[in-house]
Design a protein around this motif. Structure first.
Motif, PDB file in Angstrom:
ATOM      1  N   ILE A   1       0.842  -1.202   0.000  1.00 46.82           N
ATOM      2  CA  ILE A   1       0.000   0.000   0.000  1.00 46.82           C
ATOM      3  C   ILE A   1       0.876   1.250   0.000  1.00 46.82           C
ATOM      4  N   GLU A   2       1.918   1.246   0.818  1.00 47.95           N
ATOM      5  CA  GLU A   2       2.826   2.402   0.868  1.00 47.95           C
ATOM      6  C   GLU A   2       3.524   2.625  -0.471  1.00 47.95           C
ATOM      7  N   ALA A   3       3.865   1.546  -1.172  1.00 49.42           N
ATOM      8  CA  ALA A   3       4.496   1.668  -2.492  1.00 49.42           C
ATOM      9  C   ALA A   3       3.538   2.293  -3.500  1.00 49.42           C
ATOM     10  N   ILE A   4       2.279   1.893  -3.456  1.00 52.15           N
ATOM     11  CA  ILE A   4       1.271   2.480  -4.353  1.00 52.15           C
ATOM     12  C   ILE A   4       1.155   3.980  -4.079  1.00 52.15           C
ATOM     13  N   ILE A   5       1.031   4.341  -2.821  1.00 53.02           N
ATOM     14  CA  ILE A   5       0.908   5.756  -2.446  1.00 53.02           C
ATOM     15  C   ILE A   5       2.131   6.542  -2.925  1.00 53.02           C
ATOM     16  N   ALA A   6       3.317   5.985  -2.754  1.00 54.69           N
ATOM     17  CA  ALA A   6       4.551   6.662  -3.160  1.00 54.69           C
ATOM     18  C   ALA A   6       4.632   6.826  -4.681  1.00 54.69           C
ATOM     19  N   HIS A   7       4.205   5.813  -5.433  1.00 58.41           N
ATOM     20  CA  HIS A   7       4.260   5.888  -6.895  1.00 58.41           C
ATOM     21  C   HIS A   7       3.205   6.825  -7.476  1.00 58.41           C
ATOM     22  N   TRP A   8       2.102   6.980  -6.774  1.00 62.26           N
ATOM     23  CA  TRP A   8       0.988   7.806  -7.257  1.00 62.26           C
ATOM     24  C   TRP A   8       1.070   9.151  -6.539  1.00 62.26           C
ATOM     25  N   SER A   9       2.073   9.913  -6.866  1.00 60.20           N
ATOM     26  CA  SER A   9       2.438  11.113  -6.101  1.00 60.20           C
ATOM     27  C   SER A   9       1.346  12.180  -6.057  1.00 60.20           C
ATOM     28  N   ILE A  10       0.468  12.225  -7.042  1.00 57.98           N
ATOM     29  CA  ILE A  10      -0.549  13.285  -7.073  1.00 57.98           C
ATOM     30  C   ILE A  10      -1.544  13.184  -5.917  1.00 57.98           C
ATOM     31  N   ILE A  11      -1.678  12.009  -5.300  1.00 54.75           N
ATOM     32  CA  ILE A  11      -2.628  11.894  -4.183  1.00 54.75           C
ATOM     33  C   ILE A  11      -2.030  12.391  -2.875  1.00 54.75           C
ATOM     34  N   GLY A  12      -0.765  12.790  -2.913  1.00 56.64           N
ATOM     35  CA  GLY A  12      -0.151  13.377  -1.716  1.00 56.64           C
ATOM     36  C   GLY A  12       0.323  12.329  -0.731  1.00 56.64           C
ATOM     37  N   LYS A  13       0.517  12.762   0.482  1.00 59.03           N
ATOM     38  CA  LYS A  13       1.047  11.892   1.530  1.00 59.03           C
ATOM     39  C   LYS A  13      -0.099  11.245   2.292  1.00 59.03           C
ATOM     40  N   SER A  14      -0.809  10.407   1.610  1.00 53.61           N
ATOM     41  CA  SER A  14      -1.950   9.720   2.200  1.00 53.61           C
ATOM     42  C   SER A  14      -1.474   8.677   3.203  1.00 53.61           C
ATOM     43  N   THR A  15      -2.261   8.486   4.238  1.00 56.73           N
ATOM     44  CA  THR A  15      -1.996   7.388   5.167  1.00 56.73           C
ATOM     45  C   THR A  15      -2.583   6.102   4.578  1.00 56.73           C
ATOM     46  N   ILE A  16      -2.200   4.977   5.138  1.00 54.86           N
ATOM     47  CA  ILE A  16      -2.772   3.709   4.693  1.00 54.86           C
ATOM     48  C   ILE A  16      -4.285   3.739   4.886  1.00 54.86           C
ATOM     49  N   GLU A  17      -4.736   4.205   6.048  1.00 56.20           N
ATOM     50  CA  GLU A  17      -6.186   4.261   6.309  1.00 56.20           C
ATOM     51  C   GLU A  17      -6.892   5.226   5.361  1.00 56.20           C
ATOM     52  N   GLY A  18      -6.269   6.378   5.101  1.00 54.26           N
ATOM     53  CA  GLY A  18      -6.862   7.341   4.174  1.00 54.26           C
ATOM     54  C   GLY A  18      -6.977   6.778   2.765  1.00 54.26           C
ATOM     55  N   PHE A  19      -5.932   6.086   2.331  1.00 56.93           N
ATOM     56  CA  PHE A  19      -5.934   5.462   1.017  1.00 56.93           C
ATOM     57  C   PHE A  19      -7.012   4.389   0.926  1.00 56.93           C
ATOM     58  N   ARG A  20      -7.107   3.581   1.961  1.00 52.36           N
ATOM     59  CA  ARG A  20      -8.135   2.536   1.978  1.00 52.36           C
ATOM     60  C   ARG A  20      -9.532   3.145   1.841  1.00 52.36           C
ATOM     61  N   GLY A  21      -9.799   4.171   2.653  1.00 49.08           N
ATOM     62  CA  GLY A  21     -11.129   4.779   2.659  1.00 49.08           C
ATOM     63  C   GLY A  21     -11.472   5.501   1.374  1.00 49.08           C
ATOM     64  N   SER A  22     -10.496   6.167   0.783  1.00 46.40           N
ATOM     65  CA  SER A  22     -10.752   6.947  -0.430  1.00 46.40           C
ATOM     66  C   SER A  22     -10.772   6.113  -1.697  1.00 46.40           C
TER      67      SER A  22
END
Length: 168
Positions: free
Chosen positions: A95-116
């Motif tokens: 999940i952290e790798a996805i968030i890091a690669h998809w930089s436009i979504i910002g510094k999302s938390t794991i929980e924030g990413f899951r919910g959104s």
């Protein structure tokens, strides 16, 4: 159309580019195939840990998961699996790798990413040649235009039919 069902975890498709690597790292897949039916079942349940650290394991939550691991929808998964700390760390790293690669979504938390992104409702339809997943849209889905990897079609070696994703 053969089969139609509604699911709530359609956002798993965002992770589809990383799922084969996840299964390999966890030792469930070798040479583009699952080692056993038990490993397919474990993989389907592990996908729920991407959504929640203590996920529900009821069959109706596992429809997309079964397709992702190549199990028939009628296959009943044994619920005697519990995740190890290493497996959970591997899932969180994904999940952290996805968030890091998809930089436009910002510094999302794991929980924030899951919910959104991961908890998304969709209609899943089985066609003769493939599955079609129509994901319910949200206003911020415009960020999908900047997703650095493809989410459609999804076809792993072990899947009998690809999944065509309609999202946006």
């Amino acid at each position: 159309m053969y089969n139609e069902t509604y699911i709530e975890n359609a956002g798993l498709v965002i992770l589809s580019s990383f799922i084969p690597v996840l299964f390999e790292r966890l030792g469930l897949v070798m040479d583009s195939a699952f080692n056993s039916v038990e490993d397919q079942e474990k993989a389907a349940l592990l996908l729920q840990y991407i959504l929640l650290d203590n996920p529900p394991k009821e069959e109706h939550h596992l429809v997309l998961n079964k397709l992702f691991v190549g199990l028939p929808l009628a296959h009943e998964i044994k619920n005697d699996f519990s995740v190890t700390p290493d497996e959970l760390n591997t899932v969180h790293s994904l999940i952290e790798a996805i968030i890091a690669h998809w930089s436009i979504i910002g510094k999302s938390t794991i929980e924030g990413f899951r919910g959104s992104w991961l908890w998304r409702k969709a209609k899943l339809e089985e066609m003769e040649e493939n599955w079609v997943l129509n994901v319910e849209k949200e206003s911020y889905d415009i960020l999908l235009d900047h997703l650095p990897f493809s989410i459609s079609p999804i076809k792993f070696f072990w899947m009998p039919k690809p999944i065509m994703v309609n999202w946006q």
